[in-house]
Write an enzyme that holds these catalytic residues in place. Structure first.
Site, PDB file in Angstrom:
ATOM      1  N   ARG A  67       0.866  -1.186   0.000  1.00  0.00           N
ATOM      2  CA  ARG A  67       0.000   0.000   0.000  1.00  0.00           C
ATOM      3  C   ARG A  67       0.899   1.231   0.000  1.00  0.00           C
ATOM      4  NH1 ARG A  67      -5.329   0.754   1.181  1.00  0.00           N
ATOM      5  NH2 ARG A  67      -5.487  -1.183   0.011  1.00  0.00           N
ATOM      6  N   ASP A 122       0.537  -9.035   4.134  1.00  0.00           N
ATOM      7  CA  ASP A 122       0.238 -10.316   3.502  1.00  0.00           C
ATOM      8  C   ASP A 122      -0.918 -10.157   2.517  1.00  0.00           C
ATOM      9  OD1 ASP A 122       2.080 -11.169   5.323  1.00  0.00           O
ATOM     10  OD2 ASP A 122       0.787 -12.638   6.302  1.00  0.00           O
ATOM     11  N   VAL A 124      -4.180 -11.712   0.790  1.00  0.00           N
ATOM     12  CA  VAL A 124      -5.211 -12.670   1.163  1.00  0.00           C
ATOM     13  C   VAL A 124      -6.005 -13.052  -0.084  1.00  0.00           C
ATOM     14  CG1 VAL A 124      -7.260 -13.058   2.576  1.00  0.00           C
ATOM     15  CG2 VAL A 124      -5.353 -11.699   3.481  1.00  0.00           C
ATOM     16  N   ASP A 233     -14.046   3.467   6.471  1.00  0.00           N
ATOM     17  CA  ASP A 233     -14.486   3.182   5.100  1.00  0.00           C
ATOM     18  C   ASP A 233     -15.226   1.854   5.090  1.00  0.00           C
ATOM     19  OD1 ASP A 233     -14.895   3.524   2.426  1.00  0.00           O
ATOM     20  OD2 ASP A 233     -12.783   3.473   1.853  1.00  0.00           O
ATOM     21  N   ASP A 251      -8.328  -1.306   3.918  1.00  0.00           N
ATOM     22  CA  ASP A 251      -8.507   0.150   3.828  1.00  0.00           C
ATOM     23  C   ASP A 251      -8.903   0.790   5.149  1.00  0.00           C
ATOM     24  OD1 ASP A 251      -7.799  -0.103   1.240  1.00  0.00           O
ATOM     25  OD2 ASP A 251      -9.737   0.392   0.378  1.00  0.00           O
ATOM     26  N   GLU A 253      -7.483   3.698   6.247  1.00  0.00           N
ATOM     27  CA  GLU A 253      -6.961   5.060   6.258  1.00  0.00           C
ATOM     28  C   GLU A 253      -7.955   6.061   6.847  1.00  0.00           C
ATOM     29  OE1 GLU A 253      -6.045   6.172   2.290  1.00  0.00           O
ATOM     30  OE2 GLU A 253      -8.074   5.918   1.544  1.00  0.00           O
TER      31      GLU A 253
END
Length: 364
Positions: A67, A122, A124, A233, A251, A253
């Site tokens: 990311r 990791d 998935v 989110d 996600d 953030e």
């Protein structure tokens, strides 16, 4: 929507990023090779994801996802990308809950190696409900599922929220409080006002968004409820499913300290965004999926917490989404992917539903 290209999200060359990633990884695992670098079709609008594999006899992980903070040359969606914050949230959620979160392996805060901070986690296996075209349209795995299979997916998703809100120690979420004065909800809304001011700086303002902020002030909840760690989110497009069971929650953030209803309102409205859009194009969509009354009832059964002020929180979700959509529309204008309209509110794809909420006519 069927003919509109996906907005541009990066000016980076994935192959160049891959070469630089391999050089960086060599400091952690001398002799390691990075292979199979690719950009997922579901790459987000705010930061970038790269998938890759590691070849090394002693690697702790082989299938990885990276990311990467947003490309500063691509007219970023948000003014700040705090990758260390997101990395910390993921590790804390893994430590304190049984929520399936990909293991966050390495954090790099120095922008030199890849041009921006990043972390590696990791990878998935599983599948994600698509955004383009939305899962409410015909022709994807979730739309083709049976009612019972979608009900299992909805139940598993609500279980994720219930467990996150219930298991994560509230005190551990304090570092996620927005700056400013007042309650966590007050701070959260004020942070969104500042974000909106950043989005329209030097550009035409949105009368609809500003009317929605005024509506929030008039209809502020008398009882905001307790604050917890909120995912931020909270939508099914940010979950990898194994069949119809959540396998990885992604996600983080937008994670924040605030009322549970921040997540519930976002979950309800982000589905309604796709559903309303689908109906406007002449398809029935999935009208019996992720219904607001079902979500409120089942969440209360799972947690004992009766959701409150949900009209406030669904409108707030629609408002927050409108600000993000406005920023993305401005980015499309910046890259010549669209023409500027006379009415700045025309840049908000869901302007009609937000206007109906402000008028008190959406849920009737």
């Amino acid at each position: 929507m069927a003919t509109t290209p996906r907005p541009r999200t990066s000016t980076r060359d994935p192959e160049d990023v891959g070469r630089r990633l391999a050089a960086w990884l060599g400091a952690w695992l001398p002799g390691a090779r990075v292979t199979g670098i690719r950009v997922p079709s579901s790459n987000g609008m705010s930061s970038e994801t790269l998938l890759f594999d590691i070849e090394h006899p002693d690697t702790p992980v082989r299938a990885c996802a990276l990311r990467l903070a947003a490309d500063p040359d691509a007219y970023t969606v948000f003014p700040v990308y705090d990758m260390a914050r997101q990395y910390r949230v993921m590790r804390l959620v893994a430590e304190h809950t049984d929520i399936p979160v990909p293991r966050a392996r390495w954090l790099e805060e120095d922008p030199a190696p890849l041009g921006a901070p990043f972390f590696v986690m990791d990878r998935v296996a599983g599948r994600v409900p698509p955004d383009v075209m939305p899962y409410t349209y015909e022709g994807n795995w979730l739309h083709a599922a049976t009612d019972g299979e979608r009900a299992r997916l909805q139940e598993g998703t609500l279980s994720v929220l219930a467990r996150l809100h219930g298991q994560f120690p509230a005190r551990e979420a304090e570092f996620l409080r927005a700056e400013g004065e007042g309650s966590p909800l007050r701070r959260h809304v004020e942070a969104q006002r500042k974000y909106y001011a950043w989005v329209v700086d030097g550009l035409p303002r949105s009368p609809l968004i500003e009317a929605a902020f005024d509506w929030l002030d008039v209809h502020w909840p008398k009882d905001e409820g307790p604050s917890v760690l909120t995912w931020g989110d909270a939508r099914i497009g940010n979950i990898i499913y194994d069949g119809f069971t959540p396998a990885a929650v992604l996600d983080w953030e937008m994670a924040a300290c605030g009322p549970r209803e921040l997540d519930l309102g976002w979950l309800v409205y982000l589905h309604r965004f796709f559903q309303d859009l689908t109906v406007s194009f002449g398809q029935p969509g999935l009208p019996d999926f992720l219904r607001r009354d079902d979500i409120e009832r089942r969440y209360a059964e799972l947690t004992g917490h009766i959701p409150r002020a949900m009209e406030f929180h669904t409108l707030y979700a629609a408002l927050r989404h409108a600000v993000v959509m406005l920023r993305i529309a401005h980015r499309q204008l910046r890259f010549g992917e669209a023409e500027p309209p006379d009415d700045p509110d025309a840049l908000i794809l869901h302007r009609d539903s937000l206007a109906a909420m402000v008028a008190g006519a959406y849920w009737t």
